[in-house]
Design a protein around this motif. Structure first.
Motif, PDB file in Angstrom:
ATOM      1  N   MET A 179       0.850  -1.196   0.000  1.00 62.00           N
ATOM      2  CA  MET A 179       0.000   0.000   0.000  1.00 62.00           C
ATOM      3  C   MET A 179       0.884   1.243   0.000  1.00 62.00           C
ATOM      4  SD  MET A 179      -3.184   0.857   2.562  1.00 62.00           S
ATOM      5  CE  MET A 179      -4.485  -0.099   1.815  1.00 62.00           C
ATOM      6  N   GLN A 180       0.551   2.200  -0.872  1.00 57.47           N
ATOM      7  CA  GLN A 180       1.339   3.423  -1.009  1.00 57.47           C
ATOM      8  C   GLN A 180       0.429   4.652  -0.977  1.00 57.47           C
ATOM      9  OE1 GLN A 180       3.443   2.499  -4.708  1.00 57.47           O
ATOM     10  NE2 GLN A 180       5.197   1.886  -3.478  1.00 57.47           N
ATOM     11  N   SER A 181       1.049   5.828  -0.878  1.00 55.74           N
ATOM     12  CA  SER A 181       0.318   7.106  -0.864  1.00 55.74           C
ATOM     13  C   SER A 181      -0.792   7.082   0.179  1.00 55.74           C
ATOM     14  CB  SER A 181      -0.276   7.413  -2.247  1.00 55.74           C
ATOM     15  OG  SER A 181       0.726   7.373  -3.228  1.00 55.74           O
ATOM     16  N   CYS A 182      -0.464   6.607   1.380  1.00 57.22           N
ATOM     17  CA  CYS A 182      -1.493   6.437   2.406  1.00 57.22           C
ATOM     18  C   CYS A 182      -1.859   7.749   3.077  1.00 57.22           C
ATOM     19  CB  CYS A 182      -1.022   5.453   3.469  1.00 57.22           C
ATOM     20  SG  CYS A 182      -0.793   3.812   2.825  1.00 57.22           S
ATOM     21  N   LYS A 183      -3.102   7.803   3.505  1.00 56.59           N
ATOM     22  CA  LYS A 183      -3.571   8.949   4.286  1.00 56.59           C
ATOM     23  C   LYS A 183      -4.578   8.448   5.304  1.00 56.59           C
ATOM     24  CE  LYS A 183      -6.238  10.126   0.143  1.00 56.59           C
ATOM     25  NZ  LYS A 183      -5.554   9.360  -0.901  1.00 56.59           N
ATOM     26  N   GLU A 184      -4.650   9.162   6.421  1.00 60.82           N
ATOM     27  CA  GLU A 184      -5.632   8.788   7.433  1.00 60.82           C
ATOM     28  C   GLU A 184      -7.008   9.189   6.942  1.00 60.82           C
ATOM     29  OE1 GLU A 184      -4.907   9.682  11.509  1.00 60.82           O
ATOM     30  OE2 GLU A 184      -2.738   9.491  11.275  1.00 60.82           O
ATOM     31  N   THR A 185      -8.024   8.514   7.443  1.00 58.45           N
ATOM     32  CA  THR A 185      -9.384   8.820   7.017  1.00 58.45           C
ATOM     33  C   THR A 185     -10.324   8.791   8.208  1.00 58.45           C
ATOM     34  OG1 THR A 185     -11.205   8.166   5.568  1.00 58.45           O
ATOM     35  CG2 THR A 185      -9.852   6.394   6.440  1.00 58.45           C
ATOM     36  N   LYS A 186     -11.351   9.602   8.135  1.00 55.39           N
ATOM     37  CA  LYS A 186     -12.376   9.627   9.179  1.00 55.39           C
ATOM     38  C   LYS A 186     -13.660   8.957   8.694  1.00 55.39           C
ATOM     39  CE  LYS A 186     -10.212  12.177  12.342  1.00 55.39           C
ATOM     40  NZ  LYS A 186      -8.951  11.440  12.389  1.00 55.39           N
ATOM     41  N   SER A 187     -13.738   8.697   7.385  1.00 56.46           N
ATOM     42  CA  SER A 187     -14.985   8.157   6.844  1.00 56.46           C
ATOM     43  C   SER A 187     -15.053   6.656   7.031  1.00 56.46           C
ATOM     44  CB  SER A 187     -15.110   8.516   5.360  1.00 56.46           C
ATOM     45  OG  SER A 187     -14.030   7.958   4.650  1.00 56.46           O
ATOM     46  N   ASN A 188     -16.253   6.140   7.202  1.00 57.92           N
ATOM     47  CA  ASN A 188     -16.471   4.706   7.370  1.00 57.92           C
ATOM     48  C   ASN A 188     -16.610   4.027   6.019  1.00 57.92           C
ATOM     49  OD1 ASN A 188     -16.371   5.018  10.087  1.00 57.92           O
ATOM     50  ND2 ASN A 188     -18.522   4.570  10.458  1.00 57.92           N
ATOM     51  N   VAL A 189     -16.397   2.712   6.012  1.00 55.09           N
ATOM     52  CA  VAL A 189     -16.536   1.892   4.817  1.00 55.09           C
ATOM     53  C   VAL A 189     -17.635   0.882   5.095  1.00 55.09           C
ATOM     54  CG1 VAL A 189     -15.381   0.193   3.369  1.00 55.09           C
ATOM     55  CG2 VAL A 189     -14.106   2.145   4.226  1.00 55.09           C
ATOM     56  N   THR A 190     -18.553   0.736   4.139  1.00 56.83           N
ATOM     57  CA  THR A 190     -19.599  -0.284   4.278  1.00 56.83           C
ATOM     58  C   THR A 190     -19.089  -1.579   3.683  1.00 56.83           C
ATOM     59  OG1 THR A 190     -21.313   1.395   4.133  1.00 56.83           O
ATOM     60  CG2 THR A 190     -21.982  -0.885   3.778  1.00 56.83           C
ATOM     61  N   MET A 191     -19.085  -2.638   4.500  1.00 54.91           N
ATOM     62  CA  MET A 191     -18.643  -3.956   4.064  1.00 54.91           C
ATOM     63  C   MET A 191     -19.885  -4.731   3.622  1.00 54.91           C
ATOM     64  SD  MET A 191     -15.378  -3.714   5.156  1.00 54.91           S
ATOM     65  CE  MET A 191     -14.662  -5.295   5.513  1.00 54.91           C
ATOM     66  N   GLY A 192     -19.713  -6.021   3.351  1.00 55.39           N
ATOM     67  CA  GLY A 192     -20.849  -6.871   3.020  1.00 55.39           C
ATOM     68  C   GLY A 192     -21.839  -6.919   4.175  1.00 55.39           C
ATOM     69  N   LYS A 193     -23.071  -7.243   3.897  1.00 58.30           N
ATOM     70  CA  LYS A 193     -24.165  -7.312   4.871  1.00 58.30           C
ATOM     71  C   LYS A 193     -24.406  -5.975   5.577  1.00 58.30           C
ATOM     72  CE  LYS A 193     -23.610 -12.228   5.875  1.00 58.30           C
ATOM     73  NZ  LYS A 193     -23.277 -13.217   6.896  1.00 58.30           N
ATOM     74  N   GLY A 194     -23.964  -4.874   4.972  1.00 58.19           N
ATOM     75  CA  GLY A 194     -24.231  -3.546   5.503  1.00 58.19           C
ATOM     76  C   GLY A 194     -23.410  -3.147   6.714  1.00 58.19           C
ATOM     77  N   LYS A 195     -22.437  -3.982   7.107  1.00 56.44           N
ATOM     78  CA  LYS A 195     -21.599  -3.666   8.267  1.00 56.44           C
ATOM     79  C   LYS A 195     -20.694  -2.488   7.937  1.00 56.44           C
ATOM     80  CE  LYS A 195     -18.145  -5.597  11.375  1.00 56.44           C
ATOM     81  NZ  LYS A 195     -17.060  -6.574  11.505  1.00 56.44           N
ATOM     82  N   SER A 196     -20.634  -1.515   8.844  1.00 51.98           N
ATOM     83  CA  SER A 196     -19.838  -0.323   8.615  1.00 51.98           C
ATOM     84  C   SER A 196     -18.668  -0.280   9.595  1.00 51.98           C
ATOM     85  CB  SER A 196     -20.729   0.917   8.794  1.00 51.98           C
ATOM     86  OG  SER A 196     -19.992   2.072   8.493  1.00 51.98           O
ATOM     87  N   ILE A 197     -17.450  -0.064   9.083  1.00 55.08           N
ATOM     88  CA  ILE A 197     -16.279   0.039   9.955  1.00 55.08           C
ATOM     89  C   ILE A 197     -15.409   1.205   9.522  1.00 55.08           C
ATOM     90  CG2 ILE A 197     -16.178  -2.420  10.559  1.00 55.08           C
ATOM     91  CD1 ILE A 197     -13.988  -2.763   8.510  1.00 55.08           C
ATOM     92  N   GLN A 198     -14.582   1.696  10.443  1.00 57.17           N
ATOM     93  CA  GLN A 198     -13.664   2.778  10.103  1.00 57.17           C
ATOM     94  C   GLN A 198     -12.288   2.196   9.822  1.00 57.17           C
ATOM     95  OE1 GLN A 198     -13.525   6.180  12.704  1.00 57.17           O
ATOM     96  NE2 GLN A 198     -11.781   7.059  11.635  1.00 57.17           N
ATOM     97  N   PRO A 199     -11.765   2.428   8.610  1.00 59.02           N
ATOM     98  CA  PRO A 199     -10.445   1.892   8.273  1.00 59.02           C
ATOM     99  C   PRO A 199      -9.335   2.616   9.024  1.00 59.02           C
ATOM    100  CG  PRO A 199     -11.371   3.124   6.419  1.00 59.02           C
ATOM    101  CD  PRO A 199     -12.384   3.144   7.517  1.00 59.02           C
TER     102      PRO A 199
END
Length: 185
Positions: A66-86
């Protein structure tokens, strides 16, 4: 920084570039003769990506390459609608292979979410449709196509009620990743 950055000339995955096709035997992923448990273990490989229509963006449990990384505050929706913060988001340069290990072309996945608690890598099908890819499929595979380039999810992992369709997207820039471990918070 969290990840190394490279001045890469790779086209972003929504544009795609062509580097010809080479055969790389060690990239071959065969599910023939494996039990369901053995097949599900394939999902733990860092280069295996599940074609997922419910994911809002690509996500990976493993930040290798993984390159050009940045921190994020937004959540990601996974399968089955589960939401997590990367932990972070970044770019991953890959070589798209078919299930027989044949190199198809090089591409770059952008804004991939690093989600260490996830069980496998998710490749957002709906994200690609919104970028102009066309979706096709049959019993043996699902594919996304744009400008003559095709990403084929032809590694089929049976489940009790259906199947999971995966693609072999081999990470590049691996030598950089070992020197860029993230801090545990």
């Amino acid at each position: 920084g969290m990840c190394a950055t490279s001045a890469s000339s790779d086209t972003v995955l929504c544009g795609l570039c062509d580097n010809g096709a080479d055969v790389n035997g060690e990239s071959q992923i065969s599910t023939a003769g494996l039990t369901m448990a053995q097949k599900s273990f394939i999902l733990k490989y860092p280069n295996i990506w599940v074609g997922e229509s419910g994911a809002t963006s690509d996500s990976t449990f493993n930040d290798m390459g993984m390159q050009s990384c940045k921190e994020t505050k937004s959540n990601v929706t996974m399968g089955k609608g589960k939401s997590i913060q990367p932990m972070k988001i970044g770019d991953i340069a890959v070589t798209v292979h078919n299930k027989n290990g044949n190199e198809m072309f090089d591409a770059k996945m952008t804004d991939v979410a690093h989600t260490p608690e996830a069980n496998f890598n998710l490749f957002s099908i709906t994200g690609r449709l919104r970028q102009g890819f066309k979706l096709g499929g049959d019993m043996n595979s699902i594919w996304l196509e744009k400008k003559g380039k095709k990403i084929v999810f032809d590694i089929v992992i049976p489940t009790p009620k259906g199947a999971i369709y995966c693609a072999n997207l081999k990470r590049r820039n691996m030598e950089v990743a070992s020197a860029s471990k993230t801090n545990i918070r």
